[in-house]
Design a protein around this motif. Structure first.
Motif, short mmCIF file in Angstrom:
data_model
loop_
_atom_site.label_atom_id
_atom_site.label_comp_id
_atom_site.label_asym_id
_atom_site.label_seq_id
_atom_site.Cartn_x
_atom_site.Cartn_y
_atom_site.Cartn_z
N PRO A 3 0.81 -1.22 0.00
CA PRO A 3 0.00 0.00 0.00
C PRO A 3 0.85 1.27 0.00
O PRO A 3 0.49 2.27 -0.64
CB PRO A 3 -0.84 -0.11 1.27
CG PRO A 3 -0.91 -1.57 1.55
CD PRO A 3 0.37 -2.14 1.05
N SER A 4 1.97 1.29 0.68
CA SER A 4 2.82 2.48 0.71
C SER A 4 3.44 2.74 -0.66
O SER A 4 3.62 3.90 -1.07
CB SER A 4 3.90 2.36 1.78
OG SER A 4 4.78 1.30 1.49
N GLN A 5 3.76 1.69 -1.40
CA GLN A 5 4.30 1.86 -2.76
C GLN A 5 3.22 2.41 -3.70
O GLN A 5 3.49 3.25 -4.55
CB GLN A 5 4.84 0.54 -3.30
CG GLN A 5 6.13 0.09 -2.65
CD GLN A 5 6.55 -1.29 -3.13
OE1 GLN A 5 5.72 -2.16 -3.38
NE2 GLN A 5 7.86 -1.48 -3.24
N ILE A 6 2.00 1.95 -3.52
CA ILE A 6 0.88 2.43 -4.34
C ILE A 6 0.63 3.91 -4.06
O ILE A 6 0.44 4.71 -4.97
CB ILE A 6 -0.39 1.59 -4.10
CG1 ILE A 6 -0.17 0.18 -4.64
CG2 ILE A 6 -1.60 2.24 -4.75
CD1 ILE A 6 -1.28 -0.79 -4.29
N ILE A 7 0.67 4.26 -2.78
CA ILE A 7 0.47 5.67 -2.40
C ILE A 7 1.61 6.53 -2.96
O ILE A 7 1.36 7.61 -3.50
CB ILE A 7 0.35 5.81 -0.87
CG1 ILE A 7 -0.96 5.18 -0.40
CG2 ILE A 7 0.44 7.28 -0.45
CD1 ILE A 7 -1.11 5.12 1.10
N SER A 8 2.84 6.07 -2.86
CA SER A 8 4.00 6.79 -3.39
C SER A 8 3.88 6.96 -4.91
O SER A 8 4.14 8.04 -5.45
CB SER A 8 5.30 6.07 -3.08
OG SER A 8 5.55 6.10 -1.71
N ALA A 13 2.64 10.34 -9.55
CA ALA A 13 1.83 10.58 -10.75
C ALA A 13 1.07 11.90 -10.62
O ALA A 13 1.01 12.68 -11.58
CB ALA A 13 0.87 9.43 -10.99
N LEU A 14 0.52 12.16 -9.46
CA LEU A 14 -0.20 13.40 -9.22
C LEU A 14 0.73 14.60 -9.36
O LEU A 14 0.37 15.61 -9.99
CB LEU A 14 -0.83 13.38 -7.82
CG LEU A 14 -1.70 14.58 -7.45
CD1 LEU A 14 -2.91 14.64 -8.36
CD2 LEU A 14 -2.12 14.47 -6.00
#
Length: 184
Positions: A3-8, A13-14
């Motif tokens: 989950p932390s990699q997905i958030i990063s 991307a943002l």
């Protein structure tokens, strides 16, 4: 993926999408300035073409005032060169400031030429001089309206490139504040 990699990844991307959007906005505003200057440029070209015609019309009455007429032509040439400089770099504050000074010098020298109208009644009566004077007044009014649109575009650009966090993109890609075109 954790989950932390997905958030990063999502944050990266943002950030990239935001940076691209900020850059594109600055480019669009730069193009708006160039477009607005195009309207001024068209009127200034006509104004610069009118100066030699005025000098020619005054020559038959003011042969003894060669210095005044040469000053008009010199100021016209400087204004034309300054206009060319802004045309190639419409967001350059130095180029716009140079154009402002050159146009003020041209206006001043034309004013010196028109001052003879009061002293010599035959100048006032000359139809060619009256027509050219009216055309110059009309062009000056058109430049005033076009200058307002240009200055509005410059204000939007300067506001956009000076706001945080867009200022980071502006500095990274060398977007510098532009100058407003002052009245002559």
């Amino acid at each position: 993926m954790t989950p932390s990699q997905i958030i990063s990844l999502a944050m990266t991307a943002l950030l990239i999408f935001w940076a691209v959007g900020a850059y594109n906005r600055l480019v669009r505003l730069t193009n708006t300035i160039a477009n607005a200057f195009g309207h001024i440029d068209a009127q200034l070209k006509r104004r610069h073409d009118l100066a030699p015609k005025l000098v020619e019309a005054y020559k038959k009455y003011l042969n003894h005032e060669r210095e005044t007429m040469e000053a008009v032509i010199s100021a016209r040439n400087q204004a034309k060169a300054a206009c060319d400089g802004v045309r190639s770099r419409p967001t350059s504050a130095l180029a716009v400031t140079t154009l402002t000074a050159a146009e003020q010098a041209l206006t001043s020298s034309l004013g010196s030429l028109f001052a003879f109208n009061e002293a010599l009644p035959e100048l006032k009566a000359d139809q060619t001089i009256r027509d050219l004077s009216e055309e110059l007044t009309s062009l000056d009014n058109q430049v005033t309206f076009a200058r307002q649109a240009f200055n509005d575009a410059v204000l939007d650009f300067n506001d956009a490139q000076g706001q945080f966090p867009a200022v980071l993109i502006a500095k990274l890609f060398s977007f510098a504040p532009s100058a407003m075109l002052q009245a002559a």
